[in-house]
Design an enzyme around this catalytic site. Structure first.
Site, short mmCIF file in Angstrom:
data_model
loop_
_atom_site.label_atom_id
_atom_site.label_comp_id
_atom_site.label_asym_id
_atom_site.label_seq_id
_atom_site.Cartn_x
_atom_site.Cartn_y
_atom_site.Cartn_z
N ASP A 1 -38.04 42.78 44.71
CA ASP A 1 -38.43 42.38 42.99
C ASP A 1 -38.82 43.77 42.40
O ASP A 1 -39.91 44.38 43.00
CB ASP A 1 -39.42 41.49 43.34
CG ASP A 1 -39.30 40.61 42.00
OD1 ASP A 1 -39.28 40.97 40.96
OD2 ASP A 1 -39.54 39.37 41.96
N ARG B 1 -39.74 43.22 38.90
CA ARG B 1 -39.83 42.66 37.49
C ARG B 1 -41.45 43.16 37.29
O ARG B 1 -41.65 43.31 35.89
CB ARG B 1 -39.79 41.30 37.68
CG ARG B 1 -38.35 40.94 37.72
CD ARG B 1 -38.29 39.34 37.71
NE ARG B 1 -38.56 38.71 38.87
CZ ARG B 1 -38.41 37.56 39.39
NH1 ARG B 1 -38.40 36.61 38.50
NH2 ARG B 1 -38.80 37.15 40.66
#
Ligand SMILES: [Zn+2]
Length: 413
Positions: A324, A326
């Site tokens: 990830d 983000r």
């Protein structure tokens, strides 16, 4: 075209002309305007340029002769449709580091400088709209939502205010948020963009960077003016872009169902006199991009044993190197911008988003899980993997044997 190419990498002693930036100052004028104008290099006090990744299209328009290189926007009548702020958080230099809290008000706050010829542009715009999604009509038909003629019309139309926000990074604050040195941050940004912005390493005096990445869109339900008051109840969904599901209804994940459910929770809150807020971040495929995402889909469906929860994160890591990107550390900034200190109904199961809010001192009163009936069958792999990894759920995490079962469709089914 100008006859000389103007390098921005060194200030050539002109920095005295550029207005100073005092991030987190108590007023827009004390903070100073952010000038990303390309026409007047001596006045620039930020790294990068406006409109993020779209600046490359601007270059094409200039190169092909369709846009004057020194065009300036006429900002007549472009002011925000509703007022937002100022809120006390705007003058806390550590609270907001990834957007310009004054970004929607520059035409007003710096009118005198714009009139004097400075190219100062908004990084935030606020307008109004009506939206309509089939899921809202279904919610009315199922009796979960009722039309009131104000927030929600009988045909499913919802009145919203919306804001578009371009990222504005205060580099010392970003570095602090990640617990790294500013020099290390600047060097990585310089190197990973293949040297796109030399000032990152040559101009330590420039502290603000307009990164060439997507921003966010906010959708407000109810009276925006109530935000920032302690008595105002707030419902919220923070949603990271998933084009395949959000727009095209792809059923491999729960993104659109979660978005629609979040909007439903927001409409309800607005009807009860509170404010609903959907934050839509342009962070496609966990900010890994859609090419990586589709490669991962293939790897998941082709692996021995089929698409199953126990290898869900591993397959992403094989392709992307990480699970990830983000970085929820920056996500709470928008709540500080809106003066929100408490979220009464939080429509999300992400433990990372929840943890980021807690770290930012924003209280979450109630976490609202998505109703099981709204989860498409092919998305069970994602849901099981997330709950097993610690995501919020009202049910117990699935057992190991359960995670080993192939639940996703095959590649050619
Ligand atoms: Zn998705």
């Amino acid at each position: 075209m100008a006859s000389h190419i103007m390098l921005t990498s060194h200030n050539r002693g002109r920095s005295g002309r550029a207005p100073a930036v005092e991030w987190g100052a108590t007023s827009a004028r004390a903070r100073g305007p952010l000038i990303a104008s390309l026409g007047e290099p001596g006045l620039r006090n930020v790294i990068g340029t406006h409109a993020g990744a779209y600046s490359v299209y601007r270059a094409l328009a200039v190169a092909s002769g369709q846009l004057q290189r020194d065009h300036r926007p006429d900002l007549t009548d472009t002011a925000p449709a509703v007022a937002i702020g100022p809120h006390p958080q705007w003058s806390d230099p550590g609270a907001i580091v990834s957007l310009d809290p004054w970004g929607h008000r520059v035409a007003e706050e710096f009118a005198h400088l714009i009139a004097a010829g400075m190219d100062i542009r908004p990084t935030i715009a606020v307008t109004t709209a009506h939206i309509n999604m089939p899921e809202l009509q279904a919610a009315i038909a199922a009796g979960r939502l009722r039309a009131d003629g104000t927030v929600l019309a009988a045909n499913g139309d919802v009145r919203v205010t919306k804001a578009a926000i371009d990222p504005v990074w205060y580099l010392p604050g970003i570095a602090e948020r990640f617990g790294i040195r500013e020099t290390a941050l600047r060097r990585a940004l310089f190197e990973q963009t293949a040297g796109m912005f030399p000032e990152l390493v040559t101009r330590p005096d420039l502290k603000v960077f307009l990164p060439p990445i997507g921003g966010m869109t906010l959708y407000f339900f109810g009276d925006v003016a109530k935000l920032g008051r302690p008595e105002t109840k707030v419902a919220c969904r923070v949603h990271d872009e998933c084009n395949g599901s959000d727009v095209f209804g792809s059923d491999i994940c729960t993104c659109r169902p979660y978005l629609a459910h979040g909007i439903e929770v927001c409409v309800e809150m607005a009807q009860q006199g509170g404010v609903g807020l959907v934050v839509y971040n342009r962070k496609e495929g966990r900010a890994l991009g859609e090419v990586t995402k589709f490669l991962v889909y293939n790897a998941r469906k082709r692996q021995r044993g089929g698409d199953r929860a126990e290898t869900y994160f591993e397959r992403t890591e094989c392709v992307a190197g990480v699970q990830d990107m983000r970085f929820q550390q920056l996500m709470p900034d928008v709540f500080h911008w809106l003066g929100i200190r408490r979220i009464d109904r939080w429509a999300s199961m992400s433990n990372m988003k929840h943890g980021a809010l807690a770290a930012a001192g924003i209280e979450v009163v109630e976490r609202v899980a998505i109703p099981d009936a709204l989860i498409p069958p092919d998305a069970r792999v994602e849901m099981d993997a997330k709950v097993a990894a610690g995501y919020f759920s009202v049910e117990a995490p699935p057992a190991e044997a359960e995670l080993a079962l192939a639940k996703g469709r095959g590649l050619h089914e």
